[in-house]
Design a protein around this motif. Structure first.
Motif, PDB file in Angstrom:
ATOM      1  N   UNK A  96     -30.473 -26.400  30.703  1.00  0.00           N
ATOM      2  CA  UNK A  96     -30.695 -25.560  31.480  1.00  0.00           C
ATOM      3  C   UNK A  96     -30.074 -24.248  31.302  1.00  0.00           C
ATOM      4  N   UNK A  97     -30.535 -23.371  31.336  1.00  0.00           N
ATOM      5  CA  UNK A  97     -29.915 -21.987  31.080  1.00  0.00           C
ATOM      6  C   UNK A  97     -28.697 -21.808  31.891  1.00  0.00           C
ATOM      7  N   UNK A  98     -27.562 -21.377  31.512  1.00  0.00           N
ATOM      8  CA  UNK A  98     -26.400 -21.000  32.412  1.00  0.00           C
ATOM      9  C   UNK A  98     -25.492 -22.429  32.249  1.00  0.00           C
ATOM     10  N   UNK A  99     -25.538 -23.149  31.190  1.00  0.00           N
ATOM     11  CA  UNK A  99     -24.840 -24.452  31.154  1.00  0.00           C
ATOM     12  C   UNK A  99     -23.408 -24.077  30.679  1.00  0.00           C
ATOM     13  N   UNK A 100     -22.682 -25.202  30.399  1.00  0.00           N
ATOM     14  CA  UNK A 100     -21.336 -24.964  30.160  1.00  0.00           C
ATOM     15  C   UNK A 100     -20.841 -24.716  28.569  1.00  0.00           C
ATOM     16  N   UNK A 101     -21.884 -24.674  27.521  1.00  0.00           N
ATOM     17  CA  UNK A 101     -21.460 -24.659  26.334  1.00  0.00           C
ATOM     18  C   UNK A 101     -21.182 -22.974  26.044  1.00  0.00           C
ATOM     19  N   UNK A 102     -20.013 -22.607  25.292  1.00  0.00           N
ATOM     20  CA  UNK A 102     -19.735 -21.290  25.250  1.00  0.00           C
ATOM     21  C   UNK A 102     -19.276 -21.222  23.738  1.00  0.00           C
ATOM     22  N   UNK A 103     -19.358 -19.678  23.215  1.00  0.00           N
ATOM     23  CA  UNK A 103     -18.766 -19.523  21.934  1.00  0.00           C
ATOM     24  C   UNK A 103     -17.486 -19.157  21.941  1.00  0.00           C
ATOM     25  N   UNK A 104     -16.909 -20.232  21.693  1.00  0.00           N
ATOM     26  CA  UNK A 104     -15.314 -20.321  21.461  1.00  0.00           C
ATOM     27  C   UNK A 104     -14.829 -19.546  20.353  1.00  0.00           C
ATOM     28  N   UNK A 105     -15.412 -19.570  19.304  1.00  0.00           N
ATOM     29  CA  UNK A 105     -14.931 -19.012  18.101  1.00  0.00           C
ATOM     30  C   UNK A 105     -16.242 -18.296  17.397  1.00  0.00           C
ATOM     31  N   UNK A 106     -16.190 -16.938  17.142  1.00  0.00           N
ATOM     32  CA  UNK A 106     -17.109 -16.246  16.559  1.00  0.00           C
ATOM     33  C   UNK A 106     -16.563 -15.433  15.269  1.00  0.00           C
ATOM     34  N   UNK A 107     -17.306 -15.744  14.241  1.00  0.00           N
ATOM     35  CA  UNK A 107     -16.890 -15.319  12.797  1.00  0.00           C
ATOM     36  C   UNK A 107     -17.864 -14.598  11.981  1.00  0.00           C
ATOM     37  N   UNK A 108     -17.891 -13.474  11.590  1.00  0.00           N
ATOM     38  CA  UNK A 108     -18.932 -12.827  10.827  1.00  0.00           C
ATOM     39  C   UNK A 108     -18.388 -12.720   9.315  1.00  0.00           C
ATOM     40  N   UNK A 109     -19.377 -13.590   8.510  1.00  0.00           N
ATOM     41  CA  UNK A 109     -18.930 -13.465   7.305  1.00  0.00           C
ATOM     42  C   UNK A 109     -19.774 -12.525   6.444  1.00  0.00           C
ATOM     43  N   UNK A 110     -19.167 -11.489   5.531  1.00  0.00           N
ATOM     44  CA  UNK A 110     -19.669 -10.773   4.805  1.00  0.00           C
ATOM     45  C   UNK A 110     -19.803 -10.831   3.238  1.00  0.00           C
ATOM     46  N   UNK A 111     -20.879 -11.205   2.575  1.00  0.00           N
ATOM     47  CA  UNK A 111     -20.974 -11.672   1.232  1.00  0.00           C
ATOM     48  C   UNK A 111     -21.214 -10.517   0.348  1.00  0.00           C
ATOM     49  N   UNK A 112     -20.776  -9.936  -0.433  1.00  0.00           N
ATOM     50  CA  UNK A 112     -21.027  -8.710  -1.270  1.00  0.00           C
ATOM     51  C   UNK A 112     -21.539  -9.202  -2.458  1.00  0.00           C
ATOM     52  N   UNK A 113     -22.953  -9.581  -2.843  1.00  0.00           N
ATOM     53  CA  UNK A 113     -23.380 -10.347  -4.068  1.00  0.00           C
ATOM     54  C   UNK A 113     -23.217  -9.243  -5.167  1.00  0.00           C
TER      55      UNK A 113
END
Length: 352
Positions: A96-113
């Motif tokens: 259901x929307x509004x559940x207990x799962x949360x984004x505890x770690x948020x990491x943005x990876x930038x790969x310059x090819x």
């Protein structure tokens, strides 16, 4: 005549060798084909610069004039979002929307090819941002100003949650194009840690880890090769204080850097290890990246130059309603961060 037939007959050991070589060649060609497909898809994309709106002059979609210098958005960037979900298991069906799962770690990876450089940017779970609110049918009914961590819980615990977090991070970075995401449910930390052979680090002193089950050797200042159970405790435990999450983020950064170093060594020596590592934790991973993209990105990242540090989106933290920490982003610092990572300085041609 019979003797000539015997001479033409291939010996059993040689036959087995040729069969194994054929199988090995077929597997290598399959892996190469997967890798080339991922490379083709990601490298053929058109760069989509973020729509930065600040006191700086935005000359066109790709160009910014700031503090007396010209900057343009880099070509060849692949931006990936990694989300550590505060849940033991990936749900077997939408929640259901509004559940207990949360984004505890948020990491943005930038790969310059183009320059073969990898940059990692950490975003605090406490970062205040605009998050879409969904109605019962999944349509957007409004928005809320809330902690980034809640963006995941506002969804279904699966792809909709990941999409909401991805949108929130993209908006935080002025509409940055994010090429893919991978949400990792924290119950898989132990399996990943053990698949790497354990991760070695020096225990930081901000938490009494020896009080936790199976962690009696996690003494402050001691170098320890963490078991899977210890790794989970080390990156999740925190004090319920105003500095508790900040201290935990420092441990998460320490663990991630040690883990990345170990994974890069494994994959650079044998690119197929990327697939085996993924298979070890696939039950805990939700991603819109297919195997070809994962294979290509893993081998690229393993060979890229990495500073050995993780950048941060900085801001001011206060204790908000319900005794929850709220971090308001320093927009000037965010602009400087974006210019240093996603843009390159240049001198316009005369007359332009």
């Amino acid at each position: 005549m019979e003797e000539n037939k015997r001479r033409r007959r291939i010996s059993t050991p040689l036959l087995l060798f040729l069969i194994l070589m054929g199988i090995t060649l077929a597997l290598c060609l399959t892996v190469l084909g997967i890798w080339l497909h991922g490379r083709s898809v990601l490298r053929s994309k058109t760069a989509e610069p973020p729509a930065i709106s600040t006191d700086s002059s935005v000359l066109d979609q790709h160009t910014i004039y700031h503090d007396g210098k010209y900057y343009r958005y880099k070509d060849g960037l692949v931006n990936l979002l990694f989300i550590g979900v505060d849940s033991d298991e990936k749900p077997s069906s939408p929640l259901p929307y509004g559940n207990d799962n949360q984004a505890d770690v948020v990491l943005l990876a930038v790969l310059d090819t183009n320059s073969d450089e990898m940059t990692l940017i950490s975003v605090s779970r406490d970062t205040m941002c605009d998050i879409a609110i969904l109605d019962e049918s999944g349509g957007v009914s409004g928005s809320a100003r809330a902690q980034l961590a809640l963006s995941y819980s506002y969804g279904d615990g699966l792809a909709t949650s990941a999409a909401l977090t991805r949108e929130a991070v993209s908006n935080l970075f002025y509409g940055l194009d994010i090429d893919g995401y991978a949400a990792f449910y924290m119950g898989g930390i132990a399996d990943l840690n053990d698949a790497l052979g354990g991760v070695t680090l020096t225990v930081q002193s901000d938490y009494p880890f020896t009080n936790l089950p199976g962690c009696s050797n996690l003494v402050s200042g001691r170098e320890v090769t963490l078991t899977g159970r210890q790794a989970r405790a080390y990156i999740q435990a925190r004090h319920e204080t105003t500095t508790g999450n900040e201290e935990r983020m420092q441990r998460q950064k320490q663990y991630l850097l040690a883990m990345i170093s170990q994974a890069r060594q494994l994959i650079s020596g044998n690119p197929t290890k990327a697939v085996s590592l993924y298979n070890a934790v696939s039950d805990y991973v939700l991603s819109d990246l297919d195997l070809s993209k994962i294979s290509y990105l893993a081998t690229e990242a393993a060979q890229m130059h990495f500073s050995g540090d993780i950048l941060r989106v900085s801001g001011t933290s206060v204790l908000g309603a319900g005794s929850h920490m709220e971090l308001t982003v320093d927009q000037d610092a965010l602009l400087e961060l974006m210019l240093s990572v996603f843009y390159e300085e240049f001198t316009p041609e005369s007359g332009s």
